[in-house]
Design an enzyme around this catalytic site. Structure first.
Site, PDB file in Angstrom:
ATOM      1  N   GLU A 191      -8.846  -9.940   4.194  1.00  0.00           N
ATOM      2  CA  GLU A 191      -9.226  -8.564   3.864  1.00  0.00           C
ATOM      3  C   GLU A 191     -10.621  -8.507   3.268  1.00  0.00           C
ATOM      4  O   GLU A 191     -10.933  -9.211   2.286  1.00  0.00           O
ATOM      5  CB  GLU A 191      -8.201  -7.957   2.878  1.00  0.00           C
ATOM      6  CG  GLU A 191      -8.563  -6.530   2.478  1.00  0.00           C
ATOM      7  CD  GLU A 191      -7.424  -5.739   1.858  1.00  0.00           C
ATOM      8  OE1 GLU A 191      -6.288  -6.249   1.789  1.00  0.00           O
ATOM      9  OE2 GLU A 191      -7.683  -4.594   1.447  1.00  0.00           O
ATOM     10  N   SER A 240       0.845  -1.202   0.000  1.00  0.00           N
ATOM     11  CA  SER A 240       0.000   0.000   0.000  1.00  0.00           C
ATOM     12  C   SER A 240       0.879   1.250   0.000  1.00  0.00           C
ATOM     13  O   SER A 240       0.375   2.359  -0.217  1.00  0.00           O
ATOM     14  CB  SER A 240      -0.937  -0.005   1.217  1.00  0.00           C
ATOM     15  OG  SER A 240      -0.218  -0.271   2.402  1.00  0.00           O
ATOM     16  N   LYS A 245       4.984 -11.370   3.124  1.00  0.00           N
ATOM     17  CA  LYS A 245       3.561 -11.641   2.907  1.00  0.00           C
ATOM     18  C   LYS A 245       3.307 -11.749   1.400  1.00  0.00           C
ATOM     19  O   LYS A 245       3.840 -10.962   0.620  1.00  0.00           O
ATOM     20  CB  LYS A 245       2.697 -10.525   3.518  1.00  0.00           C
ATOM     21  CG  LYS A 245       1.199 -10.682   3.231  1.00  0.00           C
ATOM     22  CD  LYS A 245       0.344  -9.839   4.161  1.00  0.00           C
ATOM     23  CE  LYS A 245       0.186  -8.404   3.768  1.00  0.00           C
ATOM     24  NZ  LYS A 245      -0.432  -8.181   2.445  1.00  0.00           N
ATOM     25  N   GLU A 272       0.083 -12.519  -1.566  1.00  0.00           N
ATOM     26  CA  GLU A 272      -1.363 -12.585  -1.804  1.00  0.00           C
ATOM     27  C   GLU A 272      -1.711 -13.829  -2.617  1.00  0.00           C
ATOM     28  O   GLU A 272      -1.072 -14.103  -3.632  1.00  0.00           O
ATOM     29  CB  GLU A 272      -1.830 -11.336  -2.577  1.00  0.00           C
ATOM     30  CG  GLU A 272      -1.656 -10.053  -1.790  1.00  0.00           C
ATOM     31  CD  GLU A 272      -2.194  -8.825  -2.529  1.00  0.00           C
ATOM     32  OE1 GLU A 272      -2.794  -8.963  -3.615  1.00  0.00           O
ATOM     33  OE2 GLU A 272      -2.002  -7.717  -1.999  1.00  0.00           O
ATOM     34  N   ASP A 284       5.551  -7.028   2.299  1.00  0.00           N
ATOM     35  CA  ASP A 284       4.828  -7.541   1.127  1.00  0.00           C
ATOM     36  C   ASP A 284       5.786  -7.843  -0.017  1.00  0.00           C
ATOM     37  O   ASP A 284       6.624  -6.997  -0.372  1.00  0.00           O
ATOM     38  CB  ASP A 284       3.838  -6.483   0.616  1.00  0.00           C
ATOM     39  CG  ASP A 284       2.454  -6.664   1.205  1.00  0.00           C
ATOM     40  OD1 ASP A 284       2.088  -7.809   1.529  1.00  0.00           O
ATOM     41  OD2 ASP A 284       1.742  -5.653   1.340  1.00  0.00           O
TER      42      ASP A 284
END
Ligand code: KIV
Length: 271
Positions: free
Chosen positions: A189, A52, A120, A122, A90
C-alpha cells in the site's frame, strides 16, 4: 473482458498461477451481501473484507475501532454473496498484536464463524511468529506492507511510505520474511511504483497494489471509493468509476419531491 466464470472458486493456487502467467489479479473490498453478490457476479478474483469497514461503513476516522465480532459479521455477509471469489478478511487492530496464540485464535474465529477463505495481517518481521502459527493451522495468510493503516498513529500521516532507503530495505526484508513464512500473497500500500516493481519481481507470491503503481501482480481499491460513495476522497492513486454519491443523492431528492407532492405512490403502485 475475459473473466473465466468456469472456475468454481478462486483458490490460492489459482492466484499463484495467475502471477506465473502474468494475468493480473482484480481485488476490491466488500462489506455486505448485496455488494459482494454484484462484485462476485462481475468476476472479481478476490473480495477483501477490509477493516476499512471501520471508515466507510461505520464512519470512524481510522481503522482502529472495529472489533473482531464486527469483522466477522461483515465477513459472514460477504461470504454469503460470493460464489466464485476468494474471500479474505482483515484481522482487526488488537486481535493479533498481543501474541501468536491470540492471533491464531482470532484467525480461527474468522474462518469458523464466517466461512471466509483466508485472513490478512498488517506488518512484517514483528508479526512473523503469528503469521507462521496461523499458516501452520492451515489458514491462508495475506500480508500487508507499506502504509499499514492500523499503525497510523505511529506514522502520523497517510503519505507514501518507504521513500527512503532504510524503510525500503526494511520492506524488502519484511516481504521475504512473509514469503518464507508461507503467505500466499502480500498487499503493498502506497509505496513508490519503482519499489513495488522491484519487490514484485523478487518474490514468487503475488503482490496486490494500492497506490503502488502498475507492476504489482494485482490491484485493490476500497469499493466505496471506486464507485464514488465516499464524498471528497480523491487521492492520486484512486480511479473513480462511478459517482454514486451524486446518483443516490439525486434519487433521494426525487423521492422526497414525489412524496411531498403526493405523487408517490400512484395508482399502479398500490393494492
Ligand atoms: O482495509 C482495507 O480496505 C485494506 C485495503 C486498503 C488493502 O486493507
Amino acid at each position: 473482458m475475459s473473466v473465466n466464470k468456469e472456475i468454481k472458486r478462486i483458490t490460492t493456487h489459482i492466484l499463484q498461477e495467475m502471477k506465473q502467467r502474468g494475468e493480473r489479479i482484480a481485488m476490491l473490498t466488500a462489506y455486505d451481501y448485496s455488494m459482494a453478490t454484484i462484485l462476485d457476479d462481475a468476476g472479481l478474483d478476490v473480495l477483501l473484507v477490509g477493516d476499512s469497514a471501520s471508515n466507510v461503513m461505520a464512519g470512524h476516522e481510522t481503522t482502529l475501532p472495529i472489533t473482531l465480532d464486527q469483522m466477522i459479521y461483515h465477513a459472514q455477509s460477504v461470504v454469503r454473496g460470493a460464489t466464485r471469489a476468494f474471500v479474505v478478511v482483515d484481522l482487526p487492530f488488537g486481535s493479533y498484536q498481543g501474541n501468536s496464540k491470540e492471533a491464531l485464535n482470532s484467525a480461527i474465529r474468522i474462518m469458523k464463524e464466517s466461512g471466509a477463505h483466508g485472513v490478512k495481517l498488517e506488518g512484517g518481521v514483528e508479526i512473523i511468529e503469528s503469521v507462521q502459527r496461523i499458516i501452520t493451522a492451515g489458514i491462508p495468510v495475506m500480508g500487508h506492507l507499506g502504509l499499514t493503516p492500523q499503525s497510523i498513529y505511529k506514522f502520523g500521516t497517510y503519505t507514501v511510505r518507504a521513500k527512503d532507503e532504510a524503510e525500503a530495505n526494511k520492506l524488502k526484508t519484511d516481504v521475504l520474511a512473509l514469503q518464507e513464512a508461507g503467505c500466499f500473497s502480500v498487499v503493498l500500500e502506497k509505496i513508490p511504483a519503482k519499489l513495488a516493481k522491484e519487490v514484485t519481481e523478487s518474490i514468487h507470491i503475488p503482490t496486490i497494489g494500492i497506490g503502488a503503481g502498475p507492476d504489482c501482480d494485482g490491484q485493490v481499491l476500497v469499493v466505496n471509493d471506486m464507485i464514488g460513495l465516499t464524498k471528497g476522497f480523491r487521492p492520486r492513486f484512486l480511479r473513480q468509476y462511478l459517482d454514486l454519491y451524486s446518483g443516490i443523492k439525486d434519487a433521494a431528492q426525487s423521492y422526497i419531491k414525489d412524496v411531498k407532492a403526493r405523487d408517490f405512490p400512484n395508482e399502479k403502485e398500490q393494492y
